[in-house]
Design a protein around this motif. Structure first.
Motif, PDB file in Angstrom:
ATOM      1  N   PRO A  62      24.887 -19.859 -27.744  1.00  0.00           N
ATOM      2  CA  PRO A  62      24.220 -19.225 -26.597  1.00  0.00           C
ATOM      3  C   PRO A  62      25.187 -18.732 -25.532  1.00  0.00           C
ATOM      4  N   GLU A  63      26.358 -19.378 -25.432  1.00  0.00           N
ATOM      5  CA  GLU A  63      27.324 -18.941 -24.420  1.00  0.00           C
ATOM      6  C   GLU A  63      27.860 -17.539 -24.700  1.00  0.00           C
ATOM      7  N   ASN A  64      27.743 -17.092 -25.954  1.00  0.00           N
ATOM      8  CA  ASN A  64      28.181 -15.745 -26.334  1.00  0.00           C
ATOM      9  C   ASN A  64      27.007 -14.798 -26.570  1.00  0.00           C
ATOM     10  N   SER A  65      25.810 -15.267 -26.312  1.00  0.00           N
ATOM     11  CA  SER A  65      24.607 -14.485 -26.594  1.00  0.00           C
ATOM     12  C   SER A  65      24.377 -13.411 -25.534  1.00  0.00           C
ATOM     13  N   SER A  66      24.058 -12.220 -25.989  1.00  0.00           N
ATOM     14  CA  SER A  66      23.750 -11.133 -25.055  1.00  0.00           C
ATOM     15  C   SER A  66      22.414 -11.373 -24.363  1.00  0.00           C
ATOM     16  N   ILE A  67      21.519 -12.114 -25.027  1.00  0.00           N
ATOM     17  CA  ILE A  67      20.213 -12.404 -24.427  1.00  0.00           C
ATOM     18  C   ILE A  67      20.365 -13.476 -23.352  1.00  0.00           C
ATOM     19  N   PHE A  68      20.980 -14.600 -23.688  1.00  0.00           N
ATOM     20  CA  PHE A  68      21.189 -15.653 -22.698  1.00  0.00           C
ATOM     21  C   PHE A  68      22.066 -15.169 -21.546  1.00  0.00           C
ATOM     22  N   GLY A  69      22.995 -14.261 -21.870  1.00  0.00           N
ATOM     23  CA  GLY A  69      23.904 -13.757 -20.845  1.00  0.00           C
ATOM     24  C   GLY A  69      23.216 -13.018 -19.717  1.00  0.00           C
ATOM     25  N   LYS A  70      22.011 -12.540 -19.958  1.00  0.00           N
ATOM     26  CA  LYS A  70      21.257 -11.848 -18.898  1.00  0.00           C
ATOM     27  C   LYS A  70      20.754 -12.819 -17.833  1.00  0.00           C
ATOM     28  N   TYR A  71      20.731 -14.100 -18.183  1.00  0.00           N
ATOM     29  CA  TYR A  71      20.170 -15.106 -17.283  1.00  0.00           C
ATOM     30  C   TYR A  71      21.200 -16.219 -17.075  1.00  0.00           C
ATOM     31  N   PRO A  72      22.261 -15.949 -16.303  1.00  0.00           N
ATOM     32  CA  PRO A  72      23.383 -16.903 -16.181  1.00  0.00           C
ATOM     33  C   PRO A  72      22.986 -18.259 -15.607  1.00  0.00           C
ATOM     34  N   LYS A  73      22.038 -18.286 -14.696  1.00  0.00           N
ATOM     35  CA  LYS A  73      21.644 -19.570 -14.111  1.00  0.00           C
ATOM     36  C   LYS A  73      21.026 -20.479 -15.165  1.00  0.00           C
ATOM     37  N   ILE A  74      20.209 -19.906 -16.040  1.00  0.00           N
ATOM     38  CA  ILE A  74      19.614 -20.692 -17.120  1.00  0.00           C
ATOM     39  C   ILE A  74      20.676 -21.066 -18.138  1.00  0.00           C
ATOM     40  N   LEU A  75      21.559 -20.136 -18.441  1.00  0.00           N
ATOM     41  CA  LEU A  75      22.617 -20.395 -19.421  1.00  0.00           C
ATOM     42  C   LEU A  75      23.495 -21.565 -19.003  1.00  0.00           C
ATOM     43  N   HIS A  76      23.707 -21.731 -17.721  1.00  0.00           N
ATOM     44  CA  HIS A  76      24.580 -22.800 -17.238  1.00  0.00           C
ATOM     45  C   HIS A  76      23.872 -24.143 -17.144  1.00  0.00           C
ATOM     46  N   ASP A  77      22.579 -24.175 -17.466  1.00  0.00           N
ATOM     47  CA  ASP A  77      21.853 -25.441 -17.473  1.00  0.00           C
ATOM     48  C   ASP A  77      21.813 -25.975 -18.908  1.00  0.00           C
ATOM     49  N   HIS A  78      22.597 -27.003 -19.160  1.00  0.00           N
ATOM     50  CA  HIS A  78      22.740 -27.534 -20.515  1.00  0.00           C
ATOM     51  C   HIS A  78      21.415 -28.028 -21.076  1.00  0.00           C
ATOM     52  N   GLU A  79      20.627 -28.679 -20.252  1.00  0.00           N
ATOM     53  CA  GLU A  79      19.368 -29.263 -20.721  1.00  0.00           C
ATOM     54  C   GLU A  79      18.400 -28.191 -21.205  1.00  0.00           C
ATOM     55  N   ALA A  80      18.253 -27.118 -20.432  1.00  0.00           N
ATOM     56  CA  ALA A  80      17.316 -26.049 -20.800  1.00  0.00           C
ATOM     57  C   ALA A  80      17.779 -25.328 -22.064  1.00  0.00           C
TER      58      ALA A  80
END
Length: 289
Positions: free
Chosen positions: A105-123
């Motif tokens: 997910p850290e390299n995902s173009s989809i997750f990358g659109k939402y950095p705040k969510i990406l930085h939350d390990h639990e979510a």
């Protein structure tokens, strides 16, 4: 900001009322450093004694929640629904293509659109693990919902540790105040041959310990613990939304229906409106096209 306002009100009402009634601050200020060393030091020692190092760090960090409030804002819930919409739609259109997004997910173009969510390990872990399991045919919605519920309970229990730890200290503070007051009385009794005006000041200083223990317990530490609990409860809705949408997906509802299920199960004060979410999803669709 609201936390600072509360602290100002506490000090203004307590000490303002005391001074307005004719009380003198001199005796409190003179005794305060010594009483604070005894009561505050004992409280810190008891806290360290009853918790391990990770728990201590976690509690100190969580004190910031009293002033910052909930981590997840209404706009974050809208972003989460858009993220889940993109992932579910892609998983149904191209099951192979979704693997690169949930495996890294850290390299995902989809997750990358939402950095705040990406930085939350639990979510991120909850989303990726559940979608990965579904791709491996572990897709019984009732079993997956049970697994997610247990995961949410475990995470919630861990997040609540700070509140419980602070509440334990709040419960102990009045007793620690009595300990300081008793020591002050012992000191006073050792000077029983002094004039009444000196003994009166010494007894007053001893009573500052009782006041300080009760004041800190019910004016600060207890409310801090309650506020942390309220923030944890508020943020828990974010992860519950993930569960609702992913379980709805396993029931094979249409993608838009899955997202709407999550939206409707979000508390009203943080729930994006239907029209707001619809506009956001249209933007997502047009970008993907």
């Amino acid at each position: 900001m609201i936390g600072i306002v509360g602290i100002v009100i506490i000090f203004a009402m307590v000490f303002g009322g005391y001074v307005a009634a004719g009380g003198k601050m001199g005796i409190i200020l003179k005794a305060l450093p010594f009483e604070m060393i005894m009561i505050g030091g004992a409280a810190v020692g008891a806290f360290v004694l009853s918790n391990d190092l990770p728990s201590i760090k976690h509690t100190v960090k969580d004190i910031g929640k009293v002033f910052k409030g909930a981590k997840w804002k209404p706009s974050d819930y809208r972003d989460l629904l858009c993220l889940l919409f993109e992932l579910i739609r892609l998983a149904r259109q191209n099951p192979v293509a979704i693997e690169e997004h949930i495996e890294a997910p850290e390299n995902s173009s989809i997750f990358g659109k939402y950095p705040k969510i990406l930085h939350d390990h639990e979510a991120v872990e909850m989303i990726c693990d559940t979608m990965r399991s579904a791709s491996m045919n572990y897709d019984d919605p009732h079993q997956v919902e049970e697994v997610l519920e247990k995961q949410l309970e475990a995470n919630y229990h861990h997040a609540m540790h700070s509140s419980h730890a602070m509440q334990s200290i709040a419960d102990a503070m009045p007793a620690l105040g009595i300990v300081a007051a008793v020591l002050g009385v012992i000191k006073t009794m050792a000077s029983i041959d002094q004039p009444p005006e000196i003994l009166g000041k010494m007894i007053g200083g001893a009573l500052v310990g009782t006041f300080l223990g009760v004041f800190l317990a019910y004016g600060f530490i207890g409310p801090f613990a309650t506020r942390i609990k309220a923030v944890v409860d508020e943020d828990a809705h974010f992860y519950k939304l993930i569960r609702e949408v992913l379980v709805a997906n396993l029931h094979n509802h249409a993608t838009n229906i899955c997202i709407e299920v999550g939206r409707q199960n979000t508390p009203h004060h943080i729930r994006p409106s239907f029209s707001e979410l619809e506009e956001a999803l249209k933007a997502v669709k047009s970008e993907a096209a």
